[in-house]
Structure formats: structure tokens, C-alpha cells
Write an enzyme that holds these catalytic residues in place. Sequence first.
Site: not given
Length: 439
Positions: A412, A416
Site C-alpha cells: 500500500h 492505492d
Amino acid sequence: MPSRLFRKSASAALGRRSASIFSRAASKPIVLRAIAACARPVLEPRSFVLQSAATQFALRTYAVTTVPVPTMAESITEGTLKQWVKKVGDYVEQDEEVASIETDKIDVAVNAPAAGVITELLAEEESTVTVGQDLFKLDTEASGSSGSSSEAPKTAPKEEAAPATPAPEAPKPATPEPPKSAPPPPPKAAEPAQATAAAPGPFGSREERRVKMNRMRLRIAERLKQSQNTAASLTTFNEVDMSSLIEFRKLYKDEILKKTGVKLGFMSAFSRAVCLAAKEIPAVNGAIEGPNGGDTIVYRDYVDISVAVATPKGLVTPVVRNAETMSMVEVEKAIADLGAKARDNKLTIEDMAGGTITISNGGVFGSMLGTPIINLPQTAVLGLHAIKDRPVAINGKVEIRPMMYLALTYDHRLLDGREAVTFLKLVKEFIEDPRKMLL
């Protein structure tokens, strides 16, 4: 009388010019002894032969070379000596395997640099050896035939007095054959006895075994924990209808097998889908580099797919390089070749170096759903699972379709949720309609 004979022999040996000098000096005992020592090789030919043999032996010792631990890879400086394939006295051909060294990634075979006889082993099994360390000594002047013939004379003089002893040794090889049929019955009877003996209490056997982890397993554990501690891992899921791909494979697998010898599977289709989806979402194929956890994003125009392969020693990830330039048949062949090398323990460092994204197919073992761990410094890993017939809604009707769950674990820090979900959705669409991959 003996002195005259000695002078005569020595004069013949030293020549006419030195004869007169020799005769005058021979009256002096000290000079006589010195000249006799010089003339000894001439007067005693047998001693000269022995000296020549000693000289040849001294020269032969220079043929013994010390073989070091070979260079294995830039990142590997040491390993564990797992096994001596050969022992002292064995004759080896050039490039024949002598020992096996286990490293963090692969097993490295140590081969003989030349043909010869092993004279000394300089390390013990299960010991740690470093690159460049002396490993064994090899006599490159010895040969297989000479080695066997040299051993024969050693035993022949001992056996000459009792020629009957070799005869009994010949039947001995025949004796092991009867035990081959004999041992099977005892184990059958012995196993139940051991089972009952190993049940001291009402809970059955409570024995414990402790086995030291091999280097590969230790390295896997270290890298997996490193991945959990470094990456901000998150997993997104989707499901894919495998009907079209199964039909596609059914139509062409026999024809492809006949023409190319390659068995068409599902991995090549998913590899192709990953390459195409990565063009739309480049960050999936990227990486984070730099100090303090990384401050630079690396985007790549190529796709090197790491394929997770389970081996008896642990999970390895050989790499299919430039998969974006390959056809499905070429990808399938590359994966099959790497899988065969992994099972035969013949993978090299080059086979596993690099990789930009990983595909892990736990479905072949029956996995229904799972969250794979990222193979750092990669950014994502795609997990494939078992194909199961499930009821699904198709155009307002319930139908039974072969369905597979897909799992994408991603970092992450770089990806995204929107990019990760879009990437997985593209893979799903390519698999559900393989014709799209041709456009």
C-alpha cells in the site's frame, strides 16, 4: 686388492683425465671416501634407480592441487557442506561432482577442475564453508587405471601366501541377495511391536523430534518476516469465471501438444493477463528503492514473472524473463522447464534472480482462499486458488460455473486501493474472455 679394483672402476667412471688425479688422491682415506660417495651412483646402479624413483615421487607431489570452495553468487559468501559425493581415494573425471554445498537459495555442486584421485578432504559434512576456503586435494597425475593397478599390488603380496582367500570373497556378493527377500517379513511384524511400545500412556505416543532448519528454510523465514515488517501489505479479492478459459484450453490443448510438445495449462493465460494489466497499472510492476525504507519508485517497461514453485526444501520463485514478449505457448514451456529444474534441484542463482511480480498457484494443492505474502522488493503477488463449481447469477438466472477466487496482495506504500482493484479486475476480464488478450 680391493683398493686397486675400486680405483680401476672409479677411473673408468670418471674418465682418463681424472684417473691420475684419482690414483694420487686415493692414498688419502678422507679423499677416498669423498670420491667414493660421488661415484656411488655409478658403482651402485641399484641405488641410482632408487634415487630416480624418489625424484619422480617428489615431482609427482607437485601434481596434487588444492581445490577451494567455488564462487557461488555475488550475494552468497558461505554455505553448509551437506554431502561428500566422493571420498578419499576415489577417481573423478573432470567436472564430476565431488561435494554439495547448501546455500540460502540453492544447492551448489562442487565439481572437480580436472581428472584425478582425491587425496584429502579438508572439511566435514554439516560444517560452514566460505568462498575461497580450501575444500579438498586432488592428484591430477593419478588416473583411474593406474589407481586400480596400484591398489592391486598392495593386496597381491598379502594374498600370494593364501590364494584360497580370494575365492571365499567372491561368493560374498551373492549372500546379500537372500536377505533382500528375508527382511520384508520382519519389518511387518516389528512395526506393530514398535507402535505398541511407543504408546506408554492413554494418549498414545508423545515422542518429539528436533531437526535443524536448512539454510533455504531459514532464508525463506527471514525474507517473509522482512516482508511483513517492511511492506504495508493489503489484500484484495475477486472471483473469476473459468468457463471460457477451460473451453479454450479444451479446444487447443491436443493440437498444441502435438505441434510443440507443450501441455497448455492455465498459468500461461494468467501470465499473459498480468502482463497486459501491468501496462494499464505500471505501479503493480514497480518497486520502491532507497534508504530508510525507500524514497524512489522504479517503473519498468518489462515484466519478469516470478513463479512460486514448491520443492521438498521449501518454496522457490524462478523467473520467466520478459514474459510480455512471449506467446502463451512460450510462457508455458518456460514455466514447465523451470518447474522441472526446481524438482531436480538444478535451479541456478540466475534462474531466481530478479522478478518484478509473482504468481502463486496454491489452487494446485486445493487451496480455496488465501492471502499470499509479497516477495520484496516486488510490489504485488497474485494468488490463484482452486477451481470449484458454484452457483452464480448469469443474466438473471442461477447457473453452475467453474469459479476461482483471485487474491492480490500489494504494498500500500506504492499502490492505492483503486489501482490494485483495477488491476485485479482487468486480470479477471482477460481470463473470462481470452479473446480480449488478442486485441
